[in-house]
Scaffold this active site. Structure first.
Site: not given
Length: 391
Positions: A133, A135-136, A139-140, A166, A276, A344, A371
């Site tokens: 879905l 592409e360069p 995106g969103s 992908i 520990r 941490q 996604e």
């Protein structure tokens, strides 16, 4: 380093069959995945043979119908399988989720003939899928995609363009591809099932990523790729609706994987803290650390409950888009927080590659992005709250 020999998570499983399934997944994880995870991730090796084993074991088609070789499992069960796999190795859990996403369009919107012809191999024939879905330049804003499919004589389509980010790019056996067949905007997009070995399809070198080095992510190029109209999924112009429907389910997969990763980090942190010694006693005796572990466990349980609640809505045939966005948002943010806190807990050791928590932290970040970024999830949730006409 923890060998994952920790008490298993109590599962909310509806049937004896589901309990047997989880036992099988745990057995495969301990025998085939965990012993090789650190080495293969460091080397950037994708476990292709393992995915063939998962396919033979019926684990690549769990949420789909048995008539086509699927497992006929409810999403409530399938997602818990993903969590188990992701706890063993995120590359595997996420890979199974992406494969399931890649099968969704054909399984849900394909014709009976298409399903009979292709689904058995996709679900249980050792094949691996990819979902195309992004592409360069989109995106969103996926509705602005530029990859084009042009109809030509003889009942064929010719695809040209580039897809980006992908998962399984370059190694997949099939690609579910969204391409523009009409006007600009979401109504001009159509879905296609493209074989991985078709002439004109190629992949760039895999991206060099911060984490999940064993999972190949690459641009996929379509240069005059010619496919028959029989591989068009759904109606012309229906592709964007198909893509969004698939992502609702796919986001639940990402949520489950995130909780699996967070659980692995918590298990590692608890094992280290109880073993520990500092100032003559286990560091888990110190209140500051005990509270930190308690918060980590609570967020994980909350995330698990959230994705399971959304899955049950889906299984009941009820709307679940808002809940899927909530689950993806909360669970991936939880994975980022829990893995950071696990580092941490281990202190200086947590920052070294001698323990897996540093890898968990690097892997968690991508889950907030894939996604639909978590900012997009907040937009989806807000639209449900404010009404469909809100922007």
């Amino acid at each position: 380093m923890l060998d994952r020999a920790v008490p298993p998570v109590d599962r909310q499983l509806p049937t004896d069959e589901a309990r047997e399934l989880i036992s099988l997944v745990r057995e495969i994880a301990q025998r085939e995945i965990v012993p090789h995870t650190a080495e293969e991730e460091d080397a950037g090796r994708f476990p292709r043979a393992l995915f063939r084993l998962l396919s033979q074991s019926g684990l690549l088609g769990l949420p789909y119908g048995a008539e086509y070789g699927g497992g006929d499992q409810p999403y409530e069960v399938y997602l818990q399988v993903l969590e188990e796999l992701a706890a063993a190795r995120l590359t595997v859990g996420l890979g199974v989720s992406v494969h399931s996403l890649s099968c969704y369009a054909l399984a849900t919107y394909g014709t009976k003939q298409q399903q009979v012809e292709h689904l058995p191999a996709m679900l249980g024939g050792g094949l691996l899928g990819a979902y195309c879905l992004s592409e360069p330049s989109s995106g969103s804003d996926a509705a602005s995609l530029r990859t084009k499919a042009v109809r030509e004589g003889g009942g064929h389509w010719v695809l040209n363009g580039t897809k980006a980010w992908i998962t399984h790019g370059g190694i997949a056996d099939f690609y579910t591809v969204m391409a523009r067949t009409g006007a600009e905007g979401p109504r001009g997009i159509t879905a296609f099932l493209v074989p991985g070995d078709v002439p004109g399809l190629s992949a760039a070198a895999p991206e060099k990523k911060m984490g999940m080095k064993g999972s190949p992510t690459a641009q996929v190029h379509f240069d005059g790729v010619r496919i028959p109209d029989e591989r068009r999924i759904g109606e012309e112009g229906q592709g964007f609706a198909i893509a969004l429907s698939a992502l609702d389910s796919g986001r639940l997969g990402i949520a489950a994987c995130a909780i699996g990763l967070a659980q692995a980090a918590l298990d590692e942190a608890v094992a280290y803290a109880t073993g520990r010694q500092q100032f003559g006693r286990p560091i888990s005796d110190f209140q500051g650390l005990r509270f930190l572990l308690a918060d980590m466990a609570t967020q994980i349980e909350a995330g698990r409950a959230l994705y399971l609640a959304a899955a049950r809505l889906r299984d009941a045939g009820l709307p679940f888009s808002k809940q899927a966005a909530m689950a993806k948002l909360h669970c991936t943010d939880t994975a980022m927080k829990v893995t950071t806190d696990a580092v941490q807990v281990l202190g200086g050791y947590g920052y070294t590659a001698d323990f897996p928590v540093e890898r968990y932290m690097r892997e968690a970040k991508v889950l907030q992005i894939v996604e639909g970024t978590n900012q997009i999830q907040r937009m989806v949730i807000a639209r449900h709250l404010a009404g469909p006409d809100s922007r």
